[in-house]
Design an enzyme around this catalytic site. Structure first.
Site, PDB file in Angstrom:
ATOM      1  N   GLU A 122      43.077  29.579  33.317  1.00 36.42           N
ATOM      2  CA  GLU A 122      43.304  30.784  34.117  1.00 36.42           C
ATOM      3  C   GLU A 122      44.708  30.807  34.716  1.00 36.42           C
ATOM      4  O   GLU A 122      44.991  31.618  35.592  1.00 36.42           O
ATOM      5  CB  GLU A 122      42.246  30.892  35.213  1.00 36.42           C
ATOM      6  CG  GLU A 122      42.115  29.639  36.078  1.00 36.42           C
ATOM      7  CD  GLU A 122      40.935  29.692  37.039  1.00 36.42           C
ATOM      8  OE1 GLU A 122      40.285  30.753  37.132  1.00 36.42           O
ATOM      9  OE2 GLU A 122      40.679  28.663  37.692  1.00 36.42           O
ATOM     10  N   HIS A 125      35.271  28.304  46.177  1.00 38.30           N
ATOM     11  CA  HIS A 125      35.343  29.480  47.049  1.00 38.30           C
ATOM     12  C   HIS A 125      34.269  29.484  48.129  1.00 38.30           C
ATOM     13  O   HIS A 125      34.028  30.522  48.751  1.00 38.30           O
ATOM     14  CB  HIS A 125      35.229  30.756  46.208  1.00 38.30           C
ATOM     15  CG  HIS A 125      36.363  30.950  45.256  1.00 38.30           C
ATOM     16  ND1 HIS A 125      37.662  31.155  45.675  1.00 38.30           N
ATOM     17  CD2 HIS A 125      36.399  30.956  43.903  1.00 38.30           C
ATOM     18  CE1 HIS A 125      38.451  31.294  44.607  1.00 38.30           C
ATOM     19  NE2 HIS A 125      37.714  31.161  43.526  1.00 38.30           N
TER      20      HIS A 125
END
Length: 260
Positions: free
Chosen positions: A151, A47
Site C-alpha cells: 500500500e 487503527h
C-alpha cells in the site's frame, strides 16, 4: 495449535473465497458471536486502541471457534510482532511496508532459528510449555501465516523482490492507502489504482502466494476484488455491522409506520 490456520489455507488452495471481519471492539464476545459466520478474523491493532488483555480475549474466542486469527499489527518492528505471536495469533498482517529488506526482517521475526530469529517464549502456542521442543519449533515455523500489505509506493516498486522472499504467505492490498500513495486517496476505482491492484494480484499469484485485501462494509466492492483474483477479503468490521444493520432496521420500521 495450527488446525484453524491450516483449515484456512486449505480453503484458499481449494479456490474458496474466504471472508472475515475486522475486529476493533474490545469485548471478546464480538469474536465469539461472529465465529460461526466467518472464515477468519482480522484483529486490528493498527487503527484500534486495544490492550493486550483485549487481544488475548479475542484470540481465545477465535481458538474456541476454531477460526484462524490474523492480527494486523501496528508496524513491522520486532516488538510489534513477537508478543502477538507468543499470545497465540495464527498469523500477522503487517501494514505499510516499504522495502524488501523490511519484509525480510518481518519473516525473520516470525520464524525460529534456523529459518529466522524469533526469540523463544511461546507461552500460548506451546500449550504453556507442554508442547515445547524441536517438534513445536518445526510446527510453528510451518504453520505461521505471514502477510504484508502492499500500500506504499516503495512496496509497489519493490514487489518483484518482495514476492521472491522465502517465508511469505500472502500479499494484502490496502485499496485506500494504495490510492493515497498514488495521489488519488479514496478513488479506489481510478485506472491507475486498478492497474496497481491488478499488478499486485498477478505478481503474487504468479509467485504462488495468496492475495488478500482489506476494505469497508461494501459487498459490491468485495465482489469486484474477488473477480480480480483476491482470495481472502476483510469486509468491514464489528462497529460497521452494528451501524449498517441499525440504520437499515430503523429505516424499514419507520417507513412501515409512516406508510401504514
Amino acid at each position: 495449535m495450527g488446525q484453524a490456520i491450516n483449515k484456512f489455507r486449505e480453503k484458499l488452495k481449494s479456490g474458496t473465497i474466504c471472508l472475515g471481519p475486522g475486529i476493533t471492539l474490545t469485548d471478546p464476545l464480538v469474536t465469539d458471536a461472529l465465529g460461526d459466520s466467518v472464515d477468519f478474523f482480522w484483529i486490528d491493532l493498527e487503527h484500534s486502541l486495544m490492550s493486550p488483555e483485549a487481544l488475548n480475549g479475542h484470540l481465545l474466542s477465535a481458538r474456541a471457534r476454531e477460526v484462524a486469527s490474523l492480527v494486523r499489527v501496528s508496524g513491522s518492528a520486532t516488538p510489534f510482532i513477537k508478543p502477538v505471536l507468543d499470545a497465540g495469533a495464527d498469523g500477522i498482517v503487517v501494514p505499510q511496508v516499504k522495502t524488501a529488506e523490511e519484509v525480510r526482517q518481518v519473516i525473520r521475526d516470525c520464524h525460529y532459528p534456523p529459518l529466522g530469529t524469533r526469540g523463544f517464549g511461546p507461552r500460548v502456542p506451546s500449550n504453556y510449555g507442554r508442547e515445547g521442543g524441536s517438534e513445536y519449533v518445526d510446527r510453528a515455523n510451518a504453520d505461521i501465516f505471514v502477510a504484508v500489505q502492499i500500500e506504499t509506493m516503495g512496496a509497489l516498486e519493490a514487489i518483484d523482490e518482495i514476492v521472491a522472499i522465502p517465508g511469505i504467505d500472502s500479499l494484502v492490498i490496502g485499496p485506500q492507502d494504495l490510492s493515497g500513495a498514488l495521489g488519488l486517496l479514496g478513488d479506489v476505482e481510478h485506472p491507475k489504482v486498478v492497474a496497481a491492484i491488478e499488478t499486485i494480484v498477478k505478481k503474487a499469484r504468479d509467485a504462488g502466494l495468496f492475495v488478500g485485501a482489506g476494505m469497508g462494509t461494501d459487498p459490491d466492492y468485495a465482489y469486484i476484488m474477488a473477480k480480480r483474483g483476491v482470495q481472502w477479503l476483510q469486509i468491514g468490521g464489528d462497529f460497521g455491522y452494528l451501524i449498517a444493520y441499525m440504520d437499515e432496521l430503523n429505516l424499514s420500521v419507520r417507513s412501515r409506520i409512516e406508510n401504514a
